[in-house]
Motif scaffolding. Sequence first.
Motif, short mmCIF file in Angstrom:
data_model
loop_
_atom_site.label_atom_id
_atom_site.label_comp_id
_atom_site.label_asym_id
_atom_site.label_seq_id
_atom_site.Cartn_x
_atom_site.Cartn_y
_atom_site.Cartn_z
N ALA A 163 0.84 -1.21 0.00
CA ALA A 163 0.00 0.00 0.00
C ALA A 163 0.87 1.25 0.00
O ALA A 163 0.55 2.23 -0.68
N VAL A 164 1.97 1.23 0.74
CA VAL A 164 2.87 2.40 0.74
C VAL A 164 3.40 2.63 -0.67
O VAL A 164 3.42 3.76 -1.18
N HIS A 165 3.84 1.55 -1.32
CA HIS A 165 4.35 1.63 -2.69
C HIS A 165 3.28 2.19 -3.64
O HIS A 165 3.54 3.12 -4.41
N GLU A 166 2.07 1.64 -3.56
CA GLU A 166 1.02 2.09 -4.48
C GLU A 166 0.57 3.51 -4.19
O GLU A 166 0.28 4.29 -5.11
N VAL A 167 0.50 3.88 -2.93
CA VAL A 167 0.14 5.27 -2.61
C VAL A 167 1.26 6.21 -3.08
O VAL A 167 1.00 7.34 -3.49
N GLY A 168 2.50 5.71 -3.09
CA GLY A 168 3.59 6.49 -3.68
C GLY A 168 3.30 6.82 -5.14
O GLY A 168 3.46 7.96 -5.58
N HIS A 169 2.82 5.83 -5.90
CA HIS A 169 2.41 6.10 -7.29
C HIS A 169 1.24 7.08 -7.31
O HIS A 169 1.19 7.99 -8.15
N TRP A 170 0.30 6.87 -6.41
CA TRP A 170 -0.91 7.73 -6.38
C TRP A 170 -0.54 9.20 -6.13
O TRP A 170 -1.25 10.10 -6.52
#
Length: 290
Positions: A176-183
């Motif tokens: 989730a941290v990785h994907e929110v980084g993209h977000w």
Amino acid sequence: MSDEQTFTRRCATHDVSTGDRARMAEMESNFRSRTRIAEADLSVTIPVAFVHIVDGDMGSITQAQRTEQMEVMNKAFEPMRISFRHDENEVVEINNPDFFTMGHGSLNERNCKSQHQVISPQKGLNFYTANPGGGLLGWATFPHEMAGDPDMDGVVMKFGTLPGGDTSPYNLGLTAVHEVGHWLGLYHTFQDGCFGNGDEVVDTPSHAGPNFGKPEDAGQPWNACNPSEACPIHNYMNYVDDDWMNEFTQGQIDRAWAQIGMFRRDLLVSTSRGAVTPGMVPDLGEEIAW
Ligand SMILES: [Zn+2]
């Protein structure tokens, strides 16, 4: 029967085209020099709504898992001065076998998100959990895509990646941290490998491809493009194991703030949900059209 399965981190967040990345780099550079947003020392709290897609008994997420997921995100994004909060009144569970296995870019994904978006994408993060299959752990949309396609905004996470889930070693909530980084506009640290401008962040050394597992930092360059540099083997935007991730660089922090200022600026407006920015928000000028 044992359900043991080995996973290799795979993120389906799509690559932004070379041309679009070049255009973005120029826009960001202009915006940052005009607004000094990266230097403004802003902080923000982002409301999160959870949408759990389940298939009968499969895919359920407990309140304790949500709470722990938020703690993991808040710890990771603290250096960025970004925090997250969720309200248990904005948690929905949808029983739909087709949506449960939605693939990235599929009609099921579009239908699911169009029908079940909980929070306005301008005002917060829609956090979907499902079981996409294909070894995918998750994906996200980028900030510049929101205005043109608000229905699709948000992150989709394989349900087993949340803390306590079953996709070890990727079950500590770092996907989730990785994907929110993209977000928030960040690319993979290995974007473009050793060619082009990499991830458009100067302090993440470019490297030829993802790093997996727990590469030990014994001074090896691993697959760094410049052998005198060290791979960002602990960076959240690499592919290492959850318990190996612990870093956003200053360049990534600055980039995320520029992306918020350009494409997610409504997050900076105070709301009853607490998306408050103490201090002075610089004049961001006219809405940036992508
Ligand atoms: Zn990714």
